[in-house]
Write a protein that holds these residues in place. Structure first.
Motif, PDB file in Angstrom:
ATOM      1  N   ILE A 134      40.998  44.870  33.888  1.00  0.00           N
ATOM      2  CA  ILE A 134      39.954  45.196  32.904  1.00  0.00           C
ATOM      3  C   ILE A 134      38.631  44.497  33.221  1.00  0.00           C
ATOM      4  O   ILE A 134      38.607  43.321  33.605  1.00  0.00           O
ATOM      5  CB  ILE A 134      40.415  44.751  31.488  1.00  0.00           C
ATOM      6  CG1 ILE A 134      41.799  45.334  31.177  1.00  0.00           C
ATOM      7  CG2 ILE A 134      39.398  45.165  30.431  1.00  0.00           C
ATOM      8  CD1 ILE A 134      42.467  44.743  29.959  1.00  0.00           C
ATOM      9  N   ILE A 135      37.547  45.236  33.012  1.00  0.00           N
ATOM     10  CA  ILE A 135      36.207  44.656  33.110  1.00  0.00           C
ATOM     11  C   ILE A 135      35.480  44.904  31.798  1.00  0.00           C
ATOM     12  O   ILE A 135      35.581  45.998  31.231  1.00  0.00           O
ATOM     13  CB  ILE A 135      35.401  45.295  34.261  1.00  0.00           C
ATOM     14  CG1 ILE A 135      36.152  45.059  35.569  1.00  0.00           C
ATOM     15  CG2 ILE A 135      33.999  44.707  34.351  1.00  0.00           C
ATOM     16  CD1 ILE A 135      35.475  45.620  36.760  1.00  0.00           C
ATOM     17  N   ALA A 181      42.582  42.654  46.409  1.00  0.00           N
ATOM     18  CA  ALA A 181      41.852  43.889  46.093  1.00  0.00           C
ATOM     19  C   ALA A 181      40.358  43.620  46.096  1.00  0.00           C
ATOM     20  O   ALA A 181      39.916  42.540  45.712  1.00  0.00           O
ATOM     21  CB  ALA A 181      42.265  44.397  44.713  1.00  0.00           C
ATOM     22  N   TYR A 241      35.208  39.703  34.179  1.00  0.00           N
ATOM     23  CA  TYR A 241      36.551  40.146  34.540  1.00  0.00           C
ATOM     24  C   TYR A 241      37.486  39.632  33.447  1.00  0.00           C
ATOM     25  O   TYR A 241      37.273  38.539  32.910  1.00  0.00           O
ATOM     26  CB  TYR A 241      36.967  39.553  35.899  1.00  0.00           C
ATOM     27  CG  TYR A 241      36.382  40.283  37.098  1.00  0.00           C
ATOM     28  CD1 TYR A 241      35.755  41.506  36.963  1.00  0.00           C
ATOM     29  CD2 TYR A 241      36.479  39.742  38.377  1.00  0.00           C
ATOM     30  CE1 TYR A 241      35.232  42.174  38.065  1.00  0.00           C
ATOM     31  CE2 TYR A 241      35.960  40.401  39.488  1.00  0.00           C
ATOM     32  CZ  TYR A 241      35.340  41.619  39.320  1.00  0.00           C
ATOM     33  OH  TYR A 241      34.822  42.272  40.405  1.00  0.00           O
ATOM     34  N   THR A 243      36.444  42.957  47.123  1.00  0.00           N
ATOM     35  CA  THR A 243      35.692  42.124  48.053  1.00  0.00           C
ATOM     36  C   THR A 243      36.156  40.674  47.959  1.00  0.00           C
ATOM     37  O   THR A 243      36.127  40.098  46.867  1.00  0.00           O
ATOM     38  CB  THR A 243      34.175  42.236  47.721  1.00  0.00           C
ATOM     39  OG1 THR A 243      33.812  43.618  47.786  1.00  0.00           O
ATOM     40  CG2 THR A 243      33.337  41.441  48.702  1.00  0.00           C
ATOM     41  N   PRO A 298      34.766  48.381  48.376  1.00  0.00           N
ATOM     42  CA  PRO A 298      34.919  48.330  46.926  1.00  0.00           C
ATOM     43  C   PRO A 298      34.758  46.937  46.320  1.00  0.00           C
ATOM     44  O   PRO A 298      35.122  45.928  46.933  1.00  0.00           O
ATOM     45  CB  PRO A 298      36.369  48.808  46.715  1.00  0.00           C
ATOM     46  CG  PRO A 298      36.700  49.581  47.932  1.00  0.00           C
ATOM     47  CD  PRO A 298      35.940  48.944  49.049  1.00  0.00           C
ATOM     48  N   ILE A 305      40.361  48.780  45.386  1.00  0.00           N
ATOM     49  CA  ILE A 305      40.710  48.139  44.108  1.00  0.00           C
ATOM     50  C   ILE A 305      41.761  48.972  43.365  1.00  0.00           C
ATOM     51  O   ILE A 305      42.029  48.736  42.193  1.00  0.00           O
ATOM     52  CB  ILE A 305      39.469  47.933  43.206  1.00  0.00           C
ATOM     53  CG1 ILE A 305      38.729  49.264  42.949  1.00  0.00           C
ATOM     54  CG2 ILE A 305      38.525  46.901  43.795  1.00  0.00           C
ATOM     55  CD1 ILE A 305      37.672  49.182  41.852  1.00  0.00           C
ATOM     56  N   ALA A 324      33.453  44.979  39.947  1.00  0.00           N
ATOM     57  CA  ALA A 324      32.285  44.749  39.083  1.00  0.00           C
ATOM     58  C   ALA A 324      31.209  45.798  39.345  1.00  0.00           C
ATOM     59  O   ALA A 324      30.618  46.354  38.419  1.00  0.00           O
ATOM     60  CB  ALA A 324      31.724  43.346  39.326  1.00  0.00           C
ATOM     61  N   ILE A 336      34.815  37.361  45.616  1.00  0.00           N
ATOM     62  CA  ILE A 336      34.352  37.770  44.285  1.00  0.00           C
ATOM     63  C   ILE A 336      35.540  37.570  43.338  1.00  0.00           C
ATOM     64  O   ILE A 336      36.450  38.398  43.283  1.00  0.00           O
ATOM     65  CB  ILE A 336      33.852  39.241  44.273  1.00  0.00           C
ATOM     66  CG1 ILE A 336      32.802  39.463  45.370  1.00  0.00           C
ATOM     67  CG2 ILE A 336      33.304  39.622  42.900  1.00  0.00           C
ATOM     68  CD1 ILE A 336      31.563  38.571  45.277  1.00  0.00           C
ATOM     69  N   SER A 337      35.537  36.404  42.648  1.00  0.00           N
ATOM     70  CA  SER A 337      36.685  35.968  41.847  1.00  0.00           C
ATOM     71  C   SER A 337      37.963  35.973  42.682  1.00  0.00           C
ATOM     72  O   SER A 337      39.045  36.301  42.191  1.00  0.00           O
ATOM     73  CB  SER A 337      36.875  36.830  40.592  1.00  0.00           C
ATOM     74  OG  SER A 337      35.808  36.641  39.714  1.00  0.00           O
ATOM     75  N   ASP A 338      37.842  35.657  43.930  1.00  0.00           N
ATOM     76  CA  ASP A 338      38.960  35.609  44.877  1.00  0.00           C
ATOM     77  C   ASP A 338      38.703  34.483  45.874  1.00  0.00           C
ATOM     78  O   ASP A 338      37.556  34.049  46.027  1.00  0.00           O
ATOM     79  CB  ASP A 338      39.037  36.940  45.653  1.00  0.00           C
ATOM     80  CG  ASP A 338      39.960  37.933  44.968  1.00  0.00           C
ATOM     81  OD1 ASP A 338      40.822  37.490  44.188  1.00  0.00           O
ATOM     82  OD2 ASP A 338      39.830  39.130  45.231  1.00  0.00           O
ATOM     83  N   SER A 364      41.353  40.093  50.532  1.00  0.00           N
ATOM     84  CA  SER A 364      42.014  39.579  49.332  1.00  0.00           C
ATOM     85  C   SER A 364      42.946  40.661  48.807  1.00  0.00           C
ATOM     86  O   SER A 364      43.095  41.710  49.427  1.00  0.00           O
ATOM     87  CB  SER A 364      40.980  39.158  48.294  1.00  0.00           C
ATOM     88  OG  SER A 364      40.210  40.260  47.903  1.00  0.00           O
ATOM     89  N   LYS A 415      42.388  54.246  39.470  1.00  0.00           N
ATOM     90  CA  LYS A 415      43.852  54.414  39.336  1.00  0.00           C
ATOM     91  C   LYS A 415      44.163  55.509  38.306  1.00  0.00           C
ATOM     92  O   LYS A 415      43.248  56.030  37.653  1.00  0.00           O
ATOM     93  CB  LYS A 415      44.483  53.099  38.890  1.00  0.00           C
ATOM     94  CG  LYS A 415      44.183  51.936  39.822  1.00  0.00           C
ATOM     95  CD  LYS A 415      45.006  50.748  39.429  1.00  0.00           C
ATOM     96  CE  LYS A 415      44.329  49.461  39.818  1.00  0.00           C
ATOM     97  NZ  LYS A 415      45.094  48.294  39.426  1.00  0.00           N
ATOM     98  N   ALA A 462      35.875  48.837  31.035  1.00  0.00           N
ATOM     99  CA  ALA A 462      36.267  49.649  32.202  1.00  0.00           C
ATOM    100  C   ALA A 462      37.622  49.143  32.667  1.00  0.00           C
ATOM    101  O   ALA A 462      37.777  47.966  32.990  1.00  0.00           O
ATOM    102  CB  ALA A 462      35.230  49.510  33.311  1.00  0.00           C
ATOM    103  N   ARG A 463      38.599  50.038  32.682  1.00  0.00           N
ATOM    104  CA  ARG A 463      39.987  49.620  32.932  1.00  0.00           C
ATOM    105  C   ARG A 463      40.614  50.474  34.029  1.00  0.00           C
ATOM    106  O   ARG A 463      40.353  51.680  34.097  1.00  0.00           O
ATOM    107  CB  ARG A 463      40.758  49.806  31.620  1.00  0.00           C
ATOM    108  CG  ARG A 463      41.985  48.953  31.431  1.00  0.00           C
ATOM    109  CD  ARG A 463      42.527  49.149  30.028  1.00  0.00           C
ATOM    110  NE  ARG A 463      42.979  50.505  29.795  1.00  0.00           N
ATOM    111  CZ  ARG A 463      44.155  50.989  30.199  1.00  0.00           C
ATOM    112  NH1 ARG A 463      45.020  50.225  30.818  1.00  0.00           N
ATOM    113  NH2 ARG A 463      44.477  52.250  29.960  1.00  0.00           N
ATOM    114  N   GLU A 464      41.386  49.828  34.890  1.00  0.00           N
ATOM    115  CA  GLU A 464      42.165  50.563  35.901  1.00  0.00           C
ATOM    116  C   GLU A 464      41.313  51.524  36.735  1.00  0.00           C
ATOM    117  O   GLU A 464      41.729  52.676  36.993  1.00  0.00           O
ATOM    118  CB  GLU A 464      43.306  51.325  35.210  1.00  0.00           C
ATOM    119  CG  GLU A 464      44.358  50.425  34.570  1.00  0.00           C
ATOM    120  CD  GLU A 464      45.227  49.718  35.610  1.00  0.00           C
ATOM    121  OE1 GLU A 464      44.831  48.608  36.038  1.00  0.00           O
ATOM    122  OE2 GLU A 464      46.256  50.286  35.991  1.00  0.00           O
TER     123      GLU A 464
END
Ligand code: SAM
Length: 283
Positions: free
Chosen positions: A224-225, A89, A165, A91, A118, A17, A121, A94-96, A87, A196, A191-193
């Protein structure tokens, strides 16, 4: 090609991710050895494959061609080819994209095998410090403000930790709506980036985080989460469960004011607090 015997299998492979080092050894072996990799964005995934020195051919599979691709991929699987789905990034599914493909492949009685790794979430939950024994993954909230408001209202009394998300251009609006719907005092984590350079995990109340994100535009950037404490996880006075029980019993037979007065004598709590609580319980 590696010596892995896996003809006619669809592998669902998680990828990093952010930090490319988060790819698993198993994911590398599978991506190297399958006949073809279906990817959400082939140009994006080419970058990962190049980094891993993997030369397996890529084919696109995204929300606009998934139905049609699923049929093509099933006939390849039936011929004994092995395939992987990745996808952009994390799994897949999962929103993909991937749900249509996986459900069709399973209906065709072709094996689908997960290669876990990874997921943003789960990474966010693991460091948020909010209850993780029960949580709800809500994915992205609807794009339209009214629908978003309605979705949050439906979650107002959810007791499990909520995981959303978010995209940079909607984060502020979502936080403001959460402030209205859940109230500014509930605990939350942004929770962001993750994994990274600008990784940020910040805890506070919804009011505090909204204020912080409003003041600092950098917090509106990137991936962002948002995690919000469920309603039971809000810090409530220890006595509340007992006083609720007392109030509930008294409210069965007595008017609100009288029930409140007696409950105050039994529990030692303030009449005013109990009166407001009794109003909520009656609702
Ligand atoms: N399939 C991915 C997964 O397993 O997490 C999610 C894909 S979804 C299209 C993209 C969203 O996931 C982003 O908008 C963000 O909410 C979240 N996300 C992905 N990577 C992230 C990261 N490194 N840090 C924080 N959130 C991330």
């Amino acid at each position: 090609m590696m010596n892995i015997n896996h003809s006619g299998i669809l592998y669902i492979v998680a990828t990093p991710i952010g930090n490319l080092k988060d790819i698993t050894q198993h994911a590398i072996e599978i991506l190297q050895s399958v006949d073809c990799i279906a990817a959400e964005d082939t140009r994006h995934s080419q970058h990962l494959l190049k980094h891993l020195s993997i030369t397996t051919p890529l084919i696109s599979l995204h929300e606009h061609n998934e139905e049609e691709r699923a049929h093509q991929l099933i006939s390849r699987l039936r011929k004994g080819e092995s395939l992987a789905l990745i996808s952009d990034a994390g799994t897949p599914l999962i929103s993909d994209p991937g749900y249509i493909l996986v459900s069709k492949v399973k209906n065709a009685h072709i094996p689908v095998v997960p290669i876990p790794g990874p997921c943003a979430a789960i990474a966010a939950l693991s460091v948020a410090g909010l209850p993780t024994d029960r949580f709800v993954f809500e994915g992205f909230l609807p794009a339209k403000t009214k629908l978003r408001h309605e979705r949050l209202e439906a979650l107002q009394s959810e007791s499990r930790t909520l995981v959303f998300y978010e995209s940079p251009h909607r984060i502020l609006n979502s936080l403001q709506t959460m402030c209205q719907v859940f109230g500014p005092d509930r605990s939350m984590v942004l929770a962001r980036e993750l994994t990274k350079i600008f990784e940020t995990v910040r805890s506070g109340t919804i009011g505090e985080i909204t204020e912080w994100v409003t003041q600092d535009e950098n917090q509106q950037r990137g991936e962002i989460i948002v995690l919000v404490a469920g309603i039971e996880a809000i810090s409530i006075p220890e006595n509340t469960v007992f006083s609720d029980k007392v109030l509930n019993v008294l409210l069965e037979t007595l008017p609100l004011k009288q029930a409140t007065e007696i409950a105050a004598k039994i529990t030692g709590e303030r009449k005013n607090d109990l009166y407001h609580r009794a109003l909520q319980l009656k609702k």
